[in-house]
Design an enzyme around this catalytic site. Structure first.
Site: not given
Ligand code: PNS
Length: 173
Positions: A16, A40, A91, A128
């Site tokens: 990121h 969430k 990516r 992540s």
């Protein structure tokens, strides 16, 4: 031209940061926006406030980068803030299908354009979720995330890291 870099950032990774740094040289300003959904909330390792704190520390050196959050549709945020372009990182080819779908949906919903910036190949395998997984076992994630994320993960999993360090310290005879 202004850009918004939306995401979960749970936590922000070196991939990121790479995309963000490249974008900060192209756009007049970039806002990193944590998109959150109150329903969430429990699904994230870091709370919204923690993610915002990490982001502010990690991006503090980038003058034209700001941090924000929004709990709704990205297209509504883009319209409300008059931010221009959505920025997303790619990516590997595996990201492409998902990103293509979101980009098309956002254009259909709000006529917003998405610009992609390719992360450097060394970050191709960093996400992540993988970083959270490695940290949950006390693994070394320092290369994969900015210092602010590494420090926060270390605090989150303090007991695991301490146990691992204890186990690897030779005991005196
Ligand atoms: O970091 P992520 O999880 O890949 O980010 C995905 C994100 C947050 C950018 C995407 O889920 C999003 O824009 N969520 C906000 C709700 C929304 O607008 N959904 C419609 C487009 S999928």
């Amino acid at each position: 031209m202004k850009a918004v870099f939306p995401g979960s950032f749970d936590p922000i990774t070196s991939g990121h940061m790479d995309v963000l740094t490249r974008a900060s040289r192209i756009f007049d300003s970039v806002t990193v926006t944590v998109m959150h959904n109150a329903r969430k909330q429990g699904r994230h390792l870091f709370t919204l406030d923690e993610r915002l704190d990490i982001l502010r520390t990690a991006t503090g050196h980038l003058e034209n980068v700001g941090v924000d959050s929004f709990g709704g549709l990205l297209v509504d945020y883009m319209a409300q803030e008059q931010k221009g372009i959505i920025l997303r990182g790619l990516r590997a080819v595996s990201d492409y299908e998902y990103e293509l779908q979101i980009a098309h949906l956002n254009r259909q919903l709000g006529e917003v354009e998405t610009v992609f910036i390719m992360a450097a190949t060394r970050w191709s395998f960093v996400s992540s979720s993988m970083v959270r997984e490695i940290a949950s076992y006390g693994g070394d994630i320092r290369e994969m995330v900015p210092r602010a994320s590494a420090d926060a993960l270390r605090v989150k999993y303090a007991d695991v890291y301490e146990e691992r360090e204890r186990a690897s310290t030779p005991t005196p005879d």
